[in-house]
Design a protein around this motif. Structure first.
Motif, PDB file in Angstrom:
ATOM      1  N   ASN A 130      15.636  58.527  46.172  1.00  0.00           N
ATOM      2  CA  ASN A 130      15.382  58.039  44.755  1.00  0.00           C
ATOM      3  C   ASN A 130      14.747  56.885  44.365  1.00  0.00           C
TER       4      ASN A 130
ATOM      5  N   ALA B 201      20.418  60.052  47.847  1.00  0.00           N
ATOM      6  CA  ALA B 201      21.160  60.913  46.810  1.00  0.00           C
ATOM      7  C   ALA B 201      21.584  62.174  48.207  1.00  0.00           C
ATOM      8  N   GLY B 202      22.877  62.476  47.966  1.00  0.00           N
ATOM      9  CA  GLY B 202      23.501  63.600  48.766  1.00  0.00           C
ATOM     10  C   GLY B 202      24.910  64.357  48.340  1.00  0.00           C
TER      11      GLY B 202
ATOM     12  N   GLN C 196      19.609  64.040  50.858  1.00  0.00           N
ATOM     13  CA  GLN C 196      18.827  65.141  50.369  1.00  0.00           C
ATOM     14  C   GLN C 196      17.623  64.662  49.856  1.00  0.00           C
ATOM     15  N   TRP C 197      17.570  63.380  49.160  1.00  0.00           N
ATOM     16  CA  TRP C 197      16.359  62.935  48.477  1.00  0.00           C
ATOM     17  C   TRP C 197      16.576  61.606  48.335  1.00  0.00           C
TER      18      TRP C 197
ATOM     19  N   ARG D  25      15.008  61.958  53.942  1.00  0.00           N
ATOM     20  CA  ARG D  25      15.733  63.272  53.874  1.00  0.00           C
ATOM     21  C   ARG D  25      15.984  63.748  55.323  1.00  0.00           C
TER      22      ARG D  25
ATOM     23  N   PHE E 277      14.668  49.911  42.908  1.00  0.00           N
ATOM     24  CA  PHE E 277      15.886  50.667  43.080  1.00  0.00           C
ATOM     25  C   PHE E 277      15.621  51.583  44.396  1.00  0.00           C
TER      26      PHE E 277
ATOM     27  N   VAL F 218      26.095  55.353  42.883  1.00  0.00           N
ATOM     28  CA  VAL F 218      25.485  55.422  41.702  1.00  0.00           C
ATOM     29  C   VAL F 218      25.670  56.870  41.219  1.00  0.00           C
ATOM     30  N   THR F 219      26.018  57.031  39.975  1.00  0.00           N
ATOM     31  CA  THR F 219      26.164  58.148  39.339  1.00  0.00           C
ATOM     32  C   THR F 219      25.543  57.811  37.968  1.00  0.00           C
TER      33      THR F 219
ATOM     34  N   VAL G 263      26.575  62.215  44.861  1.00  0.00           N
ATOM     35  CA  VAL G 263      26.377  60.892  44.509  1.00  0.00           C
ATOM     36  C   VAL G 263      25.146  60.445  44.916  1.00  0.00           C
ATOM     37  N   THR G 264      24.823  58.968  44.697  1.00  0.00           N
ATOM     38  CA  THR G 264      23.679  58.266  45.148  1.00  0.00           C
ATOM     39  C   THR G 264      23.996  57.222  45.861  1.00  0.00           C
TER      40      THR G 264
ATOM     41  N   PRO H 284      12.984  55.288  41.626  1.00  0.00           N
ATOM     42  CA  PRO H 284      12.216  55.318  40.512  1.00  0.00           C
ATOM     43  C   PRO H 284      11.299  53.981  39.897  1.00  0.00           C
TER      44      PRO H 284
END
Lengths: 309, 630
Positions: free
Chosen positions: B250, B260-261, B247-248, B316, B256, B289-290, B304-305, B252
């Motif tokens: 991540n 994400a989905g 979806q996206w 995406r 990292f 990752v959560t 989750v990621t 930051p």
């Protein structure tokens, strides 16, 4: 890589897990598909759950959008304190919208008729802030179980360029495929909590230990009884009617808004378990505590058509 | 990031019991006449999902609008919007919630009449189970078959057949059995795996939550018991392949990079090998990752990621699959399509297709057949109207990853979006890739468009003339071409009449044929631009969507929309070919401006007002524009 403490696998997903995953999916779709989203932060319990879900959706990044609070100037002092604590704890970007002109012109919750007060102090500053910042998507905490007209509202709910809702022109929403495409000037309200009930909200707050404004828990507060409703006197701007006296009573709130317009309920429930137990035993739905909604039948539907959240 | 310490009032709470209730989503199909709203109202009432103030409002509404005298009319509870209440029908899907200690339920309450097929498809798309209502006195109706067909199409396999109003047939077992037998036949023909028939009297509440005294012959479950016993969503079936659409991304910070989905099928562990589609590259999952810490396992239904063991440029729209059982990748697919829009579906018209998190351009290349949902028989069709269901072939701008819908709902479902109105115009379920999809590859030729353009010493481009019949498109285009040729430019005109006599001889003038005609012209023009020519097309081309399609086929600086703006009354007065007169007499149908719309361009590159400019002046202006770009 940070030290990893792996959580044991859940045997099966419960309903809160499903609702959480759905809300996170909605947050991420909006951020991926919209240009400039904003989180409408009302500081209440639904907003607090939504904030928690936004933190989960984008972790380890912070939520990639600002938080907009429409401050009427009559928010409970506890709400402002809680808001500022959350903003500081999570490094959020906060935008405060306020209609200073109307306030200066004397609009207030005591003498201005409630629909007019709501329009001037809540709806108008919200619409203005959305337009000024060019937000094309706004997250709201609306739930389908709250009110009848909400039961048919989409998760992605479209607003025309004057922020009005047309219930007859809603886009079909199938599977988890949201269509967030907009024409210039249009915007979308996104409701990640659409499929949550009030009970889910409370159970999730308990499970996730989500911090809330203390007003949700019973405590002795200065109260005036007016038209059969209990109004907590939150500051010295209270306009008393003849014969009204302040008494200290143990009360709490089911929903929060402008303090002169929010009715408290007598309660002994000072802990979350007690509050949940009391709410589940009660058979009055939460909006009954909002004076705004009593004005007319289908009032929420009308307010939404005008652009109220 | 520091997490705030929990609120003291919250911290004092004991942990929840180990077993949280699960979630079942179901749809109810039936019309107001079948007692559907009464049934759901009764279910909510008995499960105490109606607070006292809403009940009070119900009483007030019942007196004002109700059809049950002074008793509460549960149907009113469910009709949310005031417009609907006044019309006495339910025109949209409403979502309702109730729970038992074991299970939480989300009900999609859908109207039953034929014109609401789209609403039923919407409700069924997320349902685990369908409750199909039948009026015992009326038996199976054509609409019952339609309801069953739609829920089956949307992948719902378990049906509760609620035979309501048993009081009208004297609570007789025989009447119930006849309906059950008739429905069994429908279910078999559709491939509905599980049918649970229940005799009911919704108004009296019999066999809804509690058993009643009037049907002692019935030993099966009540409606609520059947709902509690049903298998929930099939997303975490054992053995299901792992699927997560990105979806996206991540990012930051530089260290990292997570993807994400929502996991829609199967499960995943750190160390699992995954294949990322459509690229087909493989990686190993490093972390899940959560916010609550890394997981050692994540399953279908969780957001989750994921991080991978190496720099992976997934983005995406990509589908992360278990490496041993990846999804299919194709740019041509066969699907069943439900049409949701007032504007009809025209083959060749460009739409956007969203599948998973990928959105790409798509056209329906062929309608194989429309399905009559009452008889389930195929019918020939060229276009689709609102609520039509059809098997179609689609061609996509990019290859996408998918599973057949039968295998996995959320990786086999798509929506079509109208490019201009942005409406969600269609919803489809993918059956399979079409063979040719994998085999056609564009030849990358060494002699390029740029080479040919340089040889011709010009900027190849397409001048797309649009305007009403008789506006002067052909006249002006011919003048422009003469002037360009005189200046040494290489040109070609594609004219409406010429094309109609050859390339598009097989097409008529329906909206669908017009769209196809313009598609052919645009494709030919594209090849000619590729060949290095300055191409002029003179077609009415009345629809914005098709002009947009032509524009999208070319590079942004190659398409010049020339709007020959002549008011209808002027064009009609000129009537060079006598066509307007014929159209007015009704001898020609679908004539633009008379009984078929013309959608004027919103931002044409060149706008010629023929009431102000002569044909010669107009041509000069257009030539000047072209030369400035050459």
């Amino acid at each position: 890589m940070p030290p990893v403490a792996l959580r044991p696998a859940a045997p099966r997903l419960g309903h809160l897990d499903r609702l959480e995953a759905e809300a996170i999916h909605i947050f991420r779709e909006t951020v991926a598909e919209c240009r400039n989203p904003v989180f409408l932060y009302s500081i209440g319990k639904d907003s607090s759950v939504m904030l928690h879900l936004a933190l989960k959706a984008f972790h380890p990044a912070p939520p990639p959008f600002p938080f907009l609070h429409v401050a009427s100037g009559w928010d409970f002092a506890d709400m402002i304190r809680h808001r500022d604590a959350m903003v500081a704890a999570h490094g959020l970007t906060l935008i405060v919208a306020h209609n200073a002109e109307a306030a200066a012109a004397g609009v207030n919750p005591f003498t201005t008729p409630t629909p007019e007060y709501t329009r001037l102090m809540l709806t108008e500053p919200l619409k203005r802030a959305l337009s000024e910042h060019g937000f094309d998507a706004a997250f709201g905490g609306g739930r389908r179980d709250e009110e009848r007209s909400r039961a048919k509202e989409r998760i992605f709910s479209f607003r025309n360029s004057s922020h009005a809702w047309n219930p007859k022109a809603q886009r079909p929403e199938l599977w988890n495929l949201y269509n967030a495409r907009l024409h210039k000037g249009e915007s979308v309200r996104v409701f990640p909590l659409s499929n949550w009930t009030e009970r889910d909200i409370w159970e999730y707050i308990r499970r996730e230990r989500i911090p809330l404004v203390p007003l949700y828990f019973a405590a002795e507060r200065p109260v005036v009884e007016r038209d059969g409703l209990l109004i907590v006197v939150d500051d010295d701007r209270m306009q008393f009617r003849p014969g009204e006296v302040v008494v200290r009573r143990k009360v709490r709130f089911r929903t929060l808004g402008c303090w002169p317009l929010s009715a408290a309920m007598p309660s002994e429930a000072a802990t979350l378990d007690d509050v949940i137990a009391e709410n589940l035993a009660s058979d009055v739905s939460e909006r009954a505590g909002r004076i705004i909604d009593h004005d007319q039948a289908a009032s929420m539907e009308r307010k939404k058509v005008e652009g109220y959240f | 990031m520091a997490r705030p310490s929990p609120d003291p009032a919250v911290a004092a709470v004991a942990p929840l019991p180990d077993v949280e209730p699960d979630l079942l989503r179901f749809i109810t199909c039936g019309s107001v006449d079948d007692g559907k709203s009464t049934l759901i109202g009764r279910l909510l009432y008995e499960c105490r999902a109606l607070p006292a103030d809403q009940l009070a409002a119900l009483d007030a509404d019942s007196r004002r609008w109700g059809t049950t005298g002074d008793a509460p009319d549960f149907a009113l509870l469910l009709d949310g919007l005031s417009a609907e209440r006044e019309q006495g029908i339910t025109i949209d899907v409403a979502y309702r919630f109730f729970s038992t200690p074991r299970r939480r339920f989300i009900v999609a309450d859908c109207p039953g009449h034929e014109q609401y097929t789209r609403n039923m498809a919407t409700g069924a798309s997320t349902a685990d189970l369908a409750v199909i209502l039948v009026d015992a006195a009326k038996g199976l109706l054509p609409q019952t078959r339609r309801h069953a067909a739609i829920v089956r199409l949307l992948g719902v396999r378990h049906v509760i057949l609620a035979v309501n109003k048993m009081d009208l047939v004297g609570h007789r077992e025989g009447a119930f059995d006849r309906i059950v037998e008739a429905f069994d036949e429908v279910a078999r023909s559709l491939g509905l795996d599980r049918v649970t028939p229940i005799p009911l009297v919704a108004r009296a509440g019999e066999n809804v939550v509690h058993r009643g005294p009037s049907m002692p012959w019935y030993g099966g479950p009540t409606l609520l018991e059947a709902l509690e016993a049903a298998e929930p969503s099939d997303v975490d079936r054992p053995g299901a392949p792992f699927r997560m659409a990105v979806q996206w991304v991540n990012r930051p910070n530089a260290e990292f990079r997570g993807f994400a989905g929502l996991i829609v099928s199967g499960h995943v562990h750190p160390g699992d090998r995954v294949r990322i589609l459509p690229s087909g590259r493989e990686a190993r999952v490093e972390r899940i990752v959560t916010y609550d810490g890394d997981l050692e396992r994540a399953v279908a239904g969780q957001s989750v990621t994921l991080t991978f063991d190496r720099e992976e440029d997934a983005s995406r729209g990509d589908l992360v699959c278990g490496a041993t059982d990846p999804a299919v990748v194709a740019d041509r697919i066969e699907a069943t399509l439900v049409w949701l829009d007032e504007a009809e579906m025209l083959p060749g018209r460009p739409y956007l297709l969203k599948i998973g998190t990928r959105t790409t351009g798509a056209i329906v290349t062929e309608v194989r057949h429309r399905i009559d949902v009452e008889t389930l028989k195929p019918h020939p069709a060229k276009t689709l109207a609102l609520n039509d269901i059809a098997v179609v072939e689609l061609s996509l701008d990019q290859a996408v990853a998918f599973d057949p819908y039968e295998k996995c709902r959320l990786t086999g479902a798509f929506i079509l979006i109208d490019r201009l109105s942005n409406a969600t115009a269609g919803a489809g379920v993918v059956h399979q890739a079409l063979r040719r999809a994998q085999n056609i590859h564009w030849q990358a030729l060494d002699v390029t468009k740029a080479t040919r353009a340089a040889m011709n010493n010009q900027k190849p481009q397409l001048l797309w003339f649009t305007g009403l019949s008789g506006a002067g498109k052909s006249t002006i285009a011919n003048l422009v071409e003469k002037k360009l040729v005189a200046l040494g430019k290489r040109t070609y005109i594609l004219d409406g009449d010429n094309i109609r006599h050859g390339l598009s001889r097989d097409l008529g003038f329906s909206d669908a044929d017009r769209v196809e005609n313009i598609r052919r012209v645009a494709e030919v023009a594209k090849l000619m631009v590729d060949a290095g020519l300055i191409v002029l097309t003179a077609f009415i081309s009345p629809f914005r969507a098709e002009r947009r399609m032509a524009r999208d086929l070319l590079e942004p600086d190659e398409f010049v929309e020339v709007f020959i703006d002549t008011p209808l009354e002027v064009a009609e007065r000129r009537d060079v070919k006598g066509l307007y007169a014929k159209a007015r007499r009704g001898e020609i149908r679908n004539f633009t401006g008379i009984d078929s719309p013309y959608e004027p361009p919103e931002n044409p590159e060149i706008h010629i007002d023929t009431t102000k400019l002569s044909a010669e002046e107009a041509a000069e202006r257009i030539v000047a524009y072209v030369l400035a770009r050459c």
